[in-house]
Design a protein around this motif. Structure first.
Motif, PDB file in Angstrom:
ATOM      1  N   ALA C  11      -3.093   0.932 -26.057  1.00  0.00           N
ATOM      2  CA  ALA C  11      -2.185   1.250 -24.943  1.00  0.00           C
ATOM      3  C   ALA C  11      -1.866   2.743 -24.854  1.00  0.00           C
ATOM      4  O   ALA C  11      -1.890   3.327 -23.787  1.00  0.00           O
ATOM      5  CB  ALA C  11      -0.888   0.477 -25.084  1.00  0.00           C
ATOM      6  N   HIS C  12      -1.568   3.334 -26.000  1.00  0.00           N
ATOM      7  CA  HIS C  12      -1.132   4.733 -25.954  1.00  0.00           C
ATOM      8  C   HIS C  12      -0.974   5.324 -27.348  1.00  0.00           C
ATOM      9  O   HIS C  12      -0.816   4.591 -28.325  1.00  0.00           O
ATOM     10  CB  HIS C  12       0.197   4.854 -25.203  1.00  0.00           C
ATOM     11  N   ASP C  52      12.869  10.570 -23.878  1.00  0.00           N
ATOM     12  CA  ASP C  52      12.357   9.442 -23.112  1.00  0.00           C
ATOM     13  C   ASP C  52      11.219   8.702 -23.797  1.00  0.00           C
ATOM     14  O   ASP C  52      10.497   7.936 -23.163  1.00  0.00           O
ATOM     15  CB  ASP C  52      11.966   9.870 -21.686  1.00  0.00           C
ATOM     16  N   TYR C  54      10.009   5.655 -25.730  1.00  0.00           N
ATOM     17  CA  TYR C  54      10.639   4.314 -25.775  1.00  0.00           C
ATOM     18  C   TYR C  54      10.627   3.706 -27.172  1.00  0.00           C
ATOM     19  O   TYR C  54      11.352   2.752 -27.436  1.00  0.00           O
ATOM     20  CB  TYR C  54       9.983   3.365 -24.770  1.00  0.00           C
ATOM     21  N   ASN C 140      16.773   3.506 -16.649  1.00  0.00           N
ATOM     22  CA  ASN C 140      15.316   3.599 -16.807  1.00  0.00           C
ATOM     23  C   ASN C 140      14.878   4.790 -17.664  1.00  0.00           C
ATOM     24  O   ASN C 140      13.694   5.135 -17.679  1.00  0.00           O
ATOM     25  CB  ASN C 140      14.625   3.614 -15.430  1.00  0.00           C
ATOM     26  N   ARG C 153      10.523  15.760 -22.949  1.00  0.00           N
ATOM     27  CA  ARG C 153      10.759  14.389 -22.481  1.00  0.00           C
ATOM     28  C   ARG C 153      10.074  13.335 -23.337  1.00  0.00           C
ATOM     29  O   ARG C 153      10.636  12.309 -23.652  1.00  0.00           O
ATOM     30  CB  ARG C 153      10.266  14.245 -21.040  1.00  0.00           C
ATOM     31  N   ASN C 200      -4.131   6.348 -18.286  1.00  0.00           N
ATOM     32  CA  ASN C 200      -4.246   7.188 -17.092  1.00  0.00           C
ATOM     33  C   ASN C 200      -3.909   8.650 -17.324  1.00  0.00           C
ATOM     34  O   ASN C 200      -4.123   9.483 -16.445  1.00  0.00           O
ATOM     35  CB  ASN C 200      -3.334   6.669 -15.974  1.00  0.00           C
ATOM     36  N   PHE C 280      -7.144   8.129 -12.342  1.00  0.00           N
ATOM     37  CA  PHE C 280      -7.071   6.746 -11.904  1.00  0.00           C
ATOM     38  C   PHE C 280      -8.454   6.131 -11.716  1.00  0.00           C
ATOM     39  O   PHE C 280      -8.602   4.925 -11.751  1.00  0.00           O
ATOM     40  CB  PHE C 280      -6.270   6.648 -10.603  1.00  0.00           C
TER      41      PHE C 280
ATOM     42  N   HIS D  12      -6.189   1.096  -9.079  1.00  0.00           N
ATOM     43  CA  HIS D  12      -5.197   1.965  -8.440  1.00  0.00           C
ATOM     44  C   HIS D  12      -5.134   1.718  -6.943  1.00  0.00           C
ATOM     45  O   HIS D  12      -6.093   1.214  -6.340  1.00  0.00           O
ATOM     46  CB  HIS D  12      -5.513   3.438  -8.704  1.00  0.00           C
ATOM     47  N   ASN D 199      -1.021   0.302 -13.005  1.00  0.00           N
ATOM     48  CA  ASN D 199      -1.482   1.198 -14.065  1.00  0.00           C
ATOM     49  C   ASN D 199      -0.291   1.892 -14.733  1.00  0.00           C
ATOM     50  O   ASN D 199       0.790   1.328 -14.806  1.00  0.00           O
ATOM     51  CB  ASN D 199      -2.519   2.195 -13.525  1.00  0.00           C
ATOM     52  N   ASN D 200      -0.458   3.102 -15.256  1.00  0.00           N
ATOM     53  CA  ASN D 200       0.612   3.774 -15.990  1.00  0.00           C
ATOM     54  C   ASN D 200       1.645   4.474 -15.101  1.00  0.00           C
ATOM     55  O   ASN D 200       2.666   4.928 -15.583  1.00  0.00           O
ATOM     56  CB  ASN D 200       0.040   4.825 -16.961  1.00  0.00           C
ATOM     57  N   LYS D 201       1.317   4.593 -13.820  1.00  0.00           N
ATOM     58  CA  LYS D 201       2.365   5.065 -12.925  1.00  0.00           C
ATOM     59  C   LYS D 201       3.486   4.025 -12.919  1.00  0.00           C
ATOM     60  O   LYS D 201       3.240   2.845 -13.043  1.00  0.00           O
ATOM     61  CB  LYS D 201       1.816   5.233 -11.502  1.00  0.00           C
ATOM     62  N   GLN D 255      13.364   4.787 -10.408  1.00  0.00           N
ATOM     63  CA  GLN D 255      12.089   5.510 -10.569  1.00  0.00           C
ATOM     64  C   GLN D 255      12.258   7.010 -10.844  1.00  0.00           C
ATOM     65  O   GLN D 255      11.295   7.689 -11.186  1.00  0.00           O
ATOM     66  CB  GLN D 255      11.148   5.306  -9.368  1.00  0.00           C
ATOM     67  N   GLY D 276       9.447  11.672 -11.716  1.00  0.00           N
ATOM     68  CA  GLY D 276       9.410  10.274 -12.096  1.00  0.00           C
ATOM     69  C   GLY D 276       8.931  10.138 -13.528  1.00  0.00           C
ATOM     70  O   GLY D 276       8.978  11.105 -14.289  1.00  0.00           O
ATOM     71  N   TYR D 277       8.446   8.970 -13.859  1.00  0.00           N
ATOM     72  CA  TYR D 277       8.016   8.781 -15.257  1.00  0.00           C
ATOM     73  C   TYR D 277       6.778   7.912 -15.298  1.00  0.00           C
ATOM     74  O   TYR D 277       6.389   7.301 -14.297  1.00  0.00           O
ATOM     75  CB  TYR D 277       9.153   8.190 -16.091  1.00  0.00           C
ATOM     76  N   LEU D 278       6.150   7.871 -16.448  1.00  0.00           N
ATOM     77  CA  LEU D 278       4.988   7.031 -16.666  1.00  0.00           C
ATOM     78  C   LEU D 278       5.391   5.898 -17.607  1.00  0.00           C
ATOM     79  O   LEU D 278       6.275   6.068 -18.446  1.00  0.00           O
ATOM     80  CB  LEU D 278       3.857   7.860 -17.287  1.00  0.00           C
ATOM     81  N   PHE D 280       3.985   3.596 -20.520  1.00  0.00           N
ATOM     82  CA  PHE D 280       2.885   3.362 -21.454  1.00  0.00           C
ATOM     83  C   PHE D 280       3.047   2.052 -22.214  1.00  0.00           C
ATOM     84  O   PHE D 280       2.089   1.502 -22.727  1.00  0.00           O
ATOM     85  CB  PHE D 280       2.767   4.531 -22.430  1.00  0.00           C
TER      86      PHE D 280
END
Lengths: 324, 324, 324, 324
Positions: C11-12, C52, C54, C140, C153, C200, C280, D12, D199-201, D255, D276-278, D280
């Motif tokens: 995943a990451h 940020d 997680y 969020n 971040r 991505n 993408f 995407h 996706n990761n967006k 978001q 915004g953020y991604l 993962f």
């Protein structure tokens, strides 16, 4: 006063004294959230400064049983200029006389605005000398960029409310040699707002009409940050610290500054801003905004918050039927 | 001149005339990549302006068989101030006499700097009146924000090379009433650079030592953008247009401006900058940078490009054994 | 492995363990200057996180008698995906076996890269639960935007040195299912650098050639900030805290990230970056940079600092005659 | 569908077809003010793209007697993935069948959302090959950064209105394998808004409740810029071009994107956003916003404009008694 040439007796806005009835909370806000630095304290007052203010202080925070502005100080360009200004003001009949000065500067001459705000002029100042821990890496900055809280760079301007802004429009050029840079003139001829400067900044003070008809109230004080992005970051910092944002971030139509307004715990309105423009033309023609133009809101269309037109410090009840 | 009070006869830098031997390519660069707007043309010259310059032009681009600066103009604060300056300069023996003015302004008095650069002073100016298509949405801007190319906001400063910067350090306060804000003094006492201003900007002209020993050369002209991010965007625009970036974006230690240097097609060096600081203190003490401090490079450590010390316009061969 | 479809088992990037022989200074740097937050500590290690991130931690800082990377961990997309990856890696003969996990996550499977760096994969993680004082205003975000120091971040990527980057180019897709996004191939066919991603983001790890010919070294770790302006602010914070900036701020040609490199007190290279791009396209064709293209320097022309090609951790002497 | 592992069949968001009844004005807006580039045209449609979109187009602008969305296309991760999705959708009974594709991509499978919006899935795409004049300086960008108008970087997301958002919350994961990232659930259990991603967006589509009770309407399309400052610059460009700004710039609570909304001449709402953020985490838990939390307004307190809740395209009259 000879209006054929600009008057240069007054160099710049020096400091504002704010009164607070929550002195500990206000101090914590200014130091830890807003990001000023304490220079010293004496009596009921704490002296504060932004990192690139060259004088000892630009904000004098004084514990009080009320709120609003204690006084505002401008620095002259010389001792002789100070004497010239005092002579002019005494002729206007608004003089209050000399005071000793405080931790921040030498003797000062105090006088009233037509609306009852206390102004002072001084020449001798206490230039800030950073202690070891605050020494900047670059010698052309007054103090290190500490990065604590919002970290404004310098005092920018302040805003007062007045019952009769047209009277202020006469007073400021006569007393300080200020130039009028922008103004709002309503359809009925009322001067709803007027912006003044003594130097190349496009304003150091704004006067707007007090919708409650009260004399002597304070609207806000503003420190400048370098970048619009820093204002956005300030918004994030206020958000995380539970500080209410009254309006903004947005761009003012008048003066073009990118702004954000909040309140310090004592209830005094505090702005942070970035950008705007400088005025180099010695024969600048004041910009006049009409009622219709103001109805368009701020630069990108944001309507001004209702509270912005009404609230000032000290707080007073809005008279029945009054509107911003 | 009485140095006990600042002199305010000169209001601001007005315009620079640049010579180019590639006039079409230079004009295309300034209009379509750099983002200035043409105000008019006459003879071999095209008059150009940034969107918030209040005068007719701030750059006069003149086709020539050489490059460098034709002349530089400063605007005075009044007609009387112009007369005072002319009297002072004539006593200094550097006067060249009155010229008629051009599309941009009224009669002007020309004189030489000790290094042979041509300066002029003028009072009457041709204020810019935007045609319909260039009218701004906000009436406190001179021209609409057109967004073409880099889109600088206003002329900021220029930089000249001189064989003897110490002589310039005497000349500028005497001729224009400029204040010295920052300078570089090497270990052997040589003044390697000196920054001057006539107003609250921290500089409107910089003089640096010509490493080639040539008189009268030009180093660069700079327009200001509002945000550091706009300089980064400018870099992307230069990159995509195949315009060579000599150095930057980075932050100057001296003056703190965020900068980027490039060349227009004629070979004259062009800067864009943002930020820096304003000087409000009437008794500002000039910052003196030592040789050791300059050896640290720019604010964040970037070493100055070698070409920056050597190249000027018109171009001359570097003498054997010389160094920046 | 079927290369006709992207592999999504991993995943990451999860965390990096850095070794330092100056643990107190390193911790002070990461918390007070760089702006990470301590999540916990155990044994010789302190667990750190950006606001940020997680997971419990993204940086494990371990006191040691050397420097460089202890290990790096990637999180899989599921337990089943973890099993699939372990099976694949065991076939490759690089497996080291399972470890218990630590404060930050559950059991993990460790293995070697061809260059001897220790990787681990895990699925069970310890999701960060902010204490009262770190609770964000917006639900969020993982943790409040504390604004202390640089305040990155999230963990973005890391960079390892390898003797044979071509071997790594085979290894990463096979072991982790990574995709190759950009690479440098010199005129003689040598792979000088290769960038990989599992999602991505346009890269989560970069491998560059070790000019000293040493195996297993670490080049840098990078946390992301949201805005390019935040990198400029970071530069000011590093400047004021006496932290050496190796190179930048500038924009990478490869990956387009806006970067700044420095060193933490233990000597490990630390980057902050902003921007770049997302990929993408499931059928992205790796970008190949030639030797001539790399000779142009970074995006806006900055030449890469010599130390950037040579220094890694642990530090080793540069062999005579070697060059970046 | 097995929910124990994320589904990765759809790569995407690919493009949106917008209908306009003012095709010339709309095209002029998108090209000259918004800053997209025309890729080609066929029939009643013009194909447009942002400078870093890798496909032929991301916006298909079609002249029509109405407004709103023609259809939206998503690209799959492979041909096999396309087949899998088609099989799943056909079982859901929403299939419309295959279409030939257009200038931008190969054959596509079309289907309806429960609210009647037309979606399509495709694998074969027409990758953008820049003509000589649009070739980027950096080979990892799709097209040169032309700097014309707002110059967004890439298509980011779109927003549709639906009568029953809860039904969409079932549909999107089942049809596209989308994940739910954030949602608004009112006190009475109504799903007022739901954000999805493949996706990761953190989202590629948002669905919000249509306050007019009309099916199949379009709310907005959004392109991304790299920096928050670029959104502020976009506001200045819209201001100078007489383009109405509905709301913003401000930061979304949901978001976290920094946004600005306007309308293209046909009346379709257009957003630009940055930040915004991604996401993962493969096991991300959807954020649920309550009615009370939404009443706080956007991140920094801006209340959502009333029109934002009501207006969609095609335009319909608001039923009596309805409210946002």
């Amino acid at each position: 006063m000879d209006l054929s040439e600009p008057c240069f007796d007054v160099a710049h806005l020096g400091h504002v004294e704010l009164l607070t009835d929550k002195p500990e909370e206000s101090l914590d806000f200014f130091v830890n959230v807003y990001g000023l630095t304490e220079s010293g304290r004496e009596g009921d007052s704490v002296y504060l400064r932004a990192f690139d203010d060259y004088e000892f202080h630009t904000l004098k925070l004084t514990a009080s049983n009320t709120t609003g502005m204690g006084h505002v100080g401008y620095r002259t360009t010389s001792e002789a200029a100070l004497e010239r200004r005092v002579a002019a003001i005494e002729k206007m009949g608004l003089g209050l006389g000399w005071v000793e000065g405080d931790l921040g500067h030498g003797r000062a001459y105090r006088f009233n605005s037509p609306d009852g705000h206390v102004f002072e002029l001084y020449w001798e100042t206490n230039r800030y000398v950073p202690p070891e821990t605050e020494r900047p890496a670059l010698k052309n900055i007054a103090q290190r960029y500490h990065g604590r809280g919002v970290t404004p760079r310098r005092l920018d301007h302040f805003n007062l409310l007045a019952v009769d802004v047209a009277a202020i429009r006469e007073f400021m050029p006569a007393a300080l040699g200020s130039r009028i840079t922008e103004q709002i003139v309503l359809d009925d001829g009322t001067v709803a707002g007027c912006w003044f400067t003594v130097n190349n900044k496009s304003y150091d003070v704004a006067y707007t009409r007090d919708a409650t008809g009260t004399r002597g109230r304070f609207h806000h004080i503003t420190y400048a940050l370098d970048q619009r992005e820093h204002i956005l970051r300030a918004a994030d910092i206020f958000l995380e610290n539970g500080v209410y944002i009254e309006t903004g971030p947005h761009k003012h139509a008048i003066q073009q500054t990118f702004f954000l307004y909040t309140y310090e715990p004592g209830g005094n309105r505090i702005e942070v801003s970035a950008g705007g423009y400088l005025i180099f033309a010695p024969d600048w023609e004041p910009i006049v905004w009409t009622q219709a133009e103001r109805a368009k809101g701020q630069a990108w269309g944001l309507q001004t918050a209702e509270s912005f037109h009404i609230r000032g410090t000290p707080d007073v009840p809005m008279p029945a039927g009054a509107h911003g």
